[in-house]
Design an enzyme around this catalytic site. Structure first.
Site, PDB file in Angstrom:
ATOM      1  N   GLY A  17      16.524  47.719  39.958  1.00  0.00           N
ATOM      2  CA  GLY A  17      17.922  47.866  40.302  1.00  0.00           C
ATOM      3  C   GLY A  17      18.532  46.499  40.522  1.00  0.00           C
ATOM      4  O   GLY A  17      17.898  45.468  40.279  1.00  0.00           O
ATOM      5  N   MET A  19      19.171  45.086  43.280  1.00  0.00           N
ATOM      6  CA  MET A  19      18.663  44.414  44.463  1.00  0.00           C
ATOM      7  C   MET A  19      17.144  44.233  44.480  1.00  0.00           C
ATOM      8  O   MET A  19      16.631  43.341  45.152  1.00  0.00           O
ATOM      9  CB  MET A  19      19.083  45.216  45.693  1.00  0.00           C
ATOM     10  CG  MET A  19      18.916  44.515  46.992  1.00  0.00           C
ATOM     11  SD  MET A  19      19.742  45.512  48.257  1.00  0.00           S
ATOM     12  CE  MET A  19      19.046  44.799  49.706  1.00  0.00           C
ATOM     13  N   ALA A  20      16.426  45.086  43.738  1.00  0.00           N
ATOM     14  CA  ALA A  20      14.967  45.063  43.850  1.00  0.00           C
ATOM     15  C   ALA A  20      14.306  45.639  42.606  1.00  0.00           C
ATOM     16  O   ALA A  20      14.937  46.323  41.803  1.00  0.00           O
ATOM     17  CB  ALA A  20      14.533  45.860  45.078  1.00  0.00           C
ATOM     18  N   VAL A  22      10.839  48.000  41.567  1.00  0.00           N
ATOM     19  CA  VAL A  22       9.924  48.958  42.159  1.00  0.00           C
ATOM     20  C   VAL A  22       8.685  49.042  41.273  1.00  0.00           C
ATOM     21  O   VAL A  22       8.790  49.193  40.055  1.00  0.00           O
ATOM     22  CB  VAL A  22      10.567  50.348  42.318  1.00  0.00           C
ATOM     23  CG1 VAL A  22       9.586  51.329  42.956  1.00  0.00           C
ATOM     24  CG2 VAL A  22      11.839  50.254  43.159  1.00  0.00           C
ATOM     25  N   LYS A  37       8.597  48.494  46.677  1.00  0.00           N
ATOM     26  CA  LYS A  37       9.932  47.990  46.362  1.00  0.00           C
ATOM     27  C   LYS A  37      10.000  46.546  46.847  1.00  0.00           C
ATOM     28  O   LYS A  37       9.845  46.270  48.035  1.00  0.00           O
ATOM     29  CB  LYS A  37      10.986  48.853  47.061  1.00  0.00           C
ATOM     30  CG  LYS A  37      12.410  48.484  46.727  1.00  0.00           C
ATOM     31  CD  LYS A  37      13.369  49.487  47.342  1.00  0.00           C
ATOM     32  CE  LYS A  37      14.799  49.217  46.944  1.00  0.00           C
ATOM     33  NZ  LYS A  37      15.710  50.241  47.473  1.00  0.00           N
ATOM     34  N   ASP A 143      24.888  56.391  47.736  1.00  0.00           N
ATOM     35  CA  ASP A 143      24.476  56.044  46.379  1.00  0.00           C
ATOM     36  C   ASP A 143      23.716  57.200  45.724  1.00  0.00           C
ATOM     37  O   ASP A 143      22.626  57.014  45.190  1.00  0.00           O
ATOM     38  CB  ASP A 143      23.615  54.778  46.400  1.00  0.00           C
ATOM     39  CG  ASP A 143      23.476  54.126  45.028  1.00  0.00           C
ATOM     40  OD1 ASP A 143      24.301  54.400  44.134  1.00  0.00           O
ATOM     41  OD2 ASP A 143      22.521  53.339  44.857  1.00  0.00           O
TER      42      ASP A 143
END
Length: 180
Positions: A17, A19-20, A22, A37, A143
């Site tokens: 994503g 931000m991170a 996984v 994550k 979200d």
């Protein structure tokens, strides 16, 4: 190349994503698979993103509900902020929808519906129960999308990724500041 997090052996990339990333990983201490994550390293230097990532862990740790992914631990190693979460092997709603669309073309499903009404109602019931539980803990997810809805092997829907969630108190404070 995978980040090195002591106690975890990364097996493969599961997704990414804004931000991170996984990963499917083995928690070597407990000999179980987890979803690891890991915050994007470029964001780890930004206190706002670090706080958001840590708050996701704190918010998720408050929950004990079958419809919300479980968090096992969080930490940081060499500027790699991470969360170890329950691994849900049955994939995401996005994956499930894609597979069902593929089967539609083979005549396996009704051409106009990806889910029959009973399946759709069960999915919605599971998600609304999870959201209600989170709201009762004063957290708003913010979200909801197919990538953030996962499935247990028994087909039960599970809500994940509280990365941009807000506490009700935080939303209320922001709203008060806007009115001033």
């Amino acid at each position: 190349m995978y980040p090195e997090i002591p106690g975890f052996k990364i097996i493969k990339n599961l997704g990414e994503g804004a931000m991170a990333k996984v990963y499917l990983a083995l928690d070597e201490g407990l000999d179980r698979q987890v979803a690891l994550k890991v915050m994007n390293e470029s964001l780890a230097h930004d206190p706002e993103f670090r706080d958001r990532f840590i708050n996701e862990a704190k918010d998720t740790a408050k929950f004990n509900h079958e419809g919300i992914v479980k968090i096992f631990t969080t930490g940081v190693h060499q500027n790699n902020y991470f969360l170890a979460l329950e691994y849900l092997e049955a994939g995401t709603l996005k994956d499930n929808l894609k597979a069902r669309k593929k089967h539609q073309g083979q005549g396996d499903l009704d051409k106009t519906h990806l889910y029959d009404s009973a399946e759709a109602l069960q999915l919605l019931k599971s998600l609304t129960e999870a959201l209600s539980y989170a709201h009762n803990k004063h957290v708003v997810h913010r979200d909801i999308k197919p990538e953030n809805i996962l499935f247990r092997s028994d087909g039960h829907a599970v809500l994940s990724d509280f990365g941009i969630a807000k506490s009700v108190d935080e939303i209320g404070r922001a709203s008060c500041r806007e009115r001033e």
